[in-house]
Motif scaffolding. Structure first.
Motif, PDB file in Angstrom:
ATOM      1  N   SER A   1      42.352  45.073  34.176  1.00 64.70           N
ATOM      2  CA  SER A   1      42.363  44.157  35.538  1.00 64.70           C
ATOM      3  C   SER A   1      43.568  44.510  36.368  1.00 64.70           C
TER       4      SER A   1
ATOM      5  N   PRO B   1      36.990  39.901  52.300  1.00 61.54           N
ATOM      6  CA  PRO B   1      36.267  39.880  50.748  1.00 61.54           C
ATOM      7  C   PRO B   1      35.100  40.839  50.790  1.00 61.54           C
TER       8      PRO B   1
ATOM      9  N   ARG C   1      42.059  40.746  46.786  1.00 56.84           N
ATOM     10  CA  ARG C   1      40.851  41.512  46.144  1.00 56.84           C
ATOM     11  C   ARG C   1      41.628  42.167  45.035  1.00 56.84           C
TER      12      ARG C   1
ATOM     13  N   ASP D   1      37.529  38.834  36.166  1.00 52.45           N
ATOM     14  CA  ASP D   1      38.740  38.826  36.047  1.00 52.45           C
ATOM     15  C   ASP D   1      39.301  39.203  34.538  1.00 52.45           C
TER      16      ASP D   1
ATOM     17  N   GLY E   1      36.324  41.776  43.072  1.00 48.95           N
ATOM     18  CA  GLY E   1      36.294  40.701  43.567  1.00 48.95           C
ATOM     19  C   GLY E   1      37.469  39.813  44.347  1.00 48.95           C
ATOM     20  N   ALA E   2      37.260  38.980  45.178  1.00 49.38           N
ATOM     21  CA  ALA E   2      38.459  38.382  45.850  1.00 49.38           C
ATOM     22  C   ALA E   2      38.702  37.172  45.509  1.00 49.38           C
ATOM     23  N   ARG E   3      39.883  36.598  45.538  1.00 55.82           N
ATOM     24  CA  ARG E   3      40.302  35.232  44.948  1.00 55.82           C
ATOM     25  C   ARG E   3      41.078  34.867  45.982  1.00 55.82           C
TER      26      ARG E   3
ATOM     27  N   GLY F   1      36.058  29.793  46.543  1.00 54.97           N
ATOM     28  CA  GLY F   1      37.164  30.793  46.437  1.00 54.97           C
ATOM     29  C   GLY F   1      37.719  31.487  47.595  1.00 54.97           C
TER      30      GLY F   1
ATOM     31  N   GLY G   1      31.426  35.900  41.699  1.00 62.52           N
ATOM     32  CA  GLY G   1      32.535  36.184  42.631  1.00 62.52           C
ATOM     33  C   GLY G   1      33.724  36.585  41.694  1.00 62.52           C
ATOM     34  N   ALA G   2      34.692  36.076  41.895  1.00 59.95           N
ATOM     35  CA  ALA G   2      35.987  36.512  41.235  1.00 59.95           C
ATOM     36  C   ALA G   2      36.040  36.041  39.672  1.00 59.95           C
ATOM     37  N   SER G   3      35.285  34.907  39.544  1.00 61.76           N
ATOM     38  CA  SER G   3      35.117  34.392  38.106  1.00 61.76           C
ATOM     39  C   SER G   3      34.537  35.226  37.092  1.00 61.76           C
TER      40      SER G   3
END
Length: 351
Positions: free
Chosen positions: A275, A283, A240, A53, A317-319, A221, A48-50
């Motif tokens: 970024s 998401p 996102r 970023d 990615g979605a946070r 997340g 995911g977002a990790s």
């Protein structure tokens, strides 16, 4: 695990749902306390977002999303569909780690001294909250030396010293291996729900028998509300972000921040990882090319020597974003499950 300190009166087994930076870090520290840990994730480590970023570890720049400066910027973006921040009118709001951590200044660049002065004033909120900041004002030759990619439009730089950055995908993958080496079990499974059971907590899966544990940690997340439900207690939505890699024709020794357009640029394998942008959609909505174009259009005037047309590794990615823009740690002792995840800003604990 032998030779570790167990949490007095705490659970002996925990299932951590989510194998991003938050879930894996939680597993790491539970293992340090002798807890038997199983980490489950639908898509695997750092999916995911990790994994995509900016990779900054920058407490000196941790302005909350609800700070006046960010709110002013968000209101301006409402009137511009091409702005890096996008809120559509129909927005869907519903250490043993084998990876380098680089100490580095992060240089914020500005096209006017007034903008630089305003940013310094915004950072004073961090100072008042107890965060130590070390900032060097850069102009002229000193600015060009530290930020060779700065365009002629850039007049002032603020070097925020004592920060760090990582390659996020590499770091999270290494953290996953380290957690397994410490004794955790890592499984690729889809979790349907987490409920109380007669003998503890049942982590029910999309397929197969449930996992029975004494406690569960939800660190999924942007998917946090789906599993946490009413336990969460605060509204959390998916924000996102996008990133991509571009070749550069000049040296890039340190990360660069463009506060006026909320874009982060990080050295990455001889190129630059860009970024930024933010949109509030579901998401799993596909990548929106216009958001990537907005990122290029906003950052382009401030950076020279960047081959924007040759971008690669476009990622979305979605946070999780809480209503007040602050991270969430919510304890639910009766249910023995804890939603834990981060947004942006300083820590808040709800018990």
């Amino acid at each position: 695990m032998a030779g570790v300190e167990r949490i007095d009166g705490g659970p002996r087994s925990v299932v951590v749902v989510g194998a991003g930076i938050v879930g894996l870090s939680t597993a790491w520290f539970l293992l340090e306390r002798g807890v038997d840990v199983t980490v489950v994730d639908r898509d695997g480590v750092g999916a995911g977002a990790s994994g995509g970023d900016a990779g900054w570890i920058a407490p000196g720049l941790a302005l909350p999303l609800t700070s006046p400066a960010v709110l002013r910027y968000g209101l301006r973006c409402l009137l511009d569909s091409k702005a890096p921040l996008h809120i559509p009118l129909t927005a869907d709001l519903g250490l043993g780690v084998d990876a380098p951590v680089t100490d580095a200044p992060i240089t914020a660049v500005f096209d006017s001294t007034a903008a630089a002065r305003q940013f310094q004033e915004d950072l004073q909120g961090l100072v008042k909250a107890g965060q130590t900041t070390d900032i060097t004002v850069l102009t002229g030759a000193a600015l060009r030396e530290q930020v060779p990619l700065a365009s002629r439009t850039v007049r002032v730089g603020l070097s925020v010293n004592g920060q760090r950055f990582i390659d996020p995908a590499r770091f999270v993958a290494a953290l996953g291996r380290a957690v397994v080496n410490r004794g955790a079990t890592l499984r690729t499974l889809e979790v349907a729900e987490i409920v109380n059971a007669a003998n503890g907590i049942a982590v029910r899966l999309g397929r197969g028998a449930p996992l029975i544990t004494e406690a569960a940690v939800i660190a999924t997340g942007a998917q946090l509300p789906q599993l946490a439900g009413r336990r969460l207690g605060v509204p959390v939505r998916a924000g996102r972000g996008y990133s991509f890699t571009v070749p550069v024709e000049r040296p890039m020794p340190w990360p660069i921040y463009l506060p006026s357009v909320r874009v982060a640029a990080t050295p990455h394998q001889g190129a630059m990882r860009v970024s930024g942008t933010m949109e509030f959609r579901h998401p799993h909505t596909p990548v929106m090319p216009q958001r990537v174009a907005a990122l290029v259009a906003s950052a382009g005037p401030l950076l020279d020597g960047v081959r924007w047309a040759e971008r690669s590794n476009v990622w979305m990615g979605a946070r999780p974003i809480a209503a007040d823009g602050r991270p969430v740690i919510v304890g639910c002792p009766r249910a023995s499950s804890w939603p834990v995840d981060t947004a942006c800003g300083d820590w808040r604990t709800d018990r």
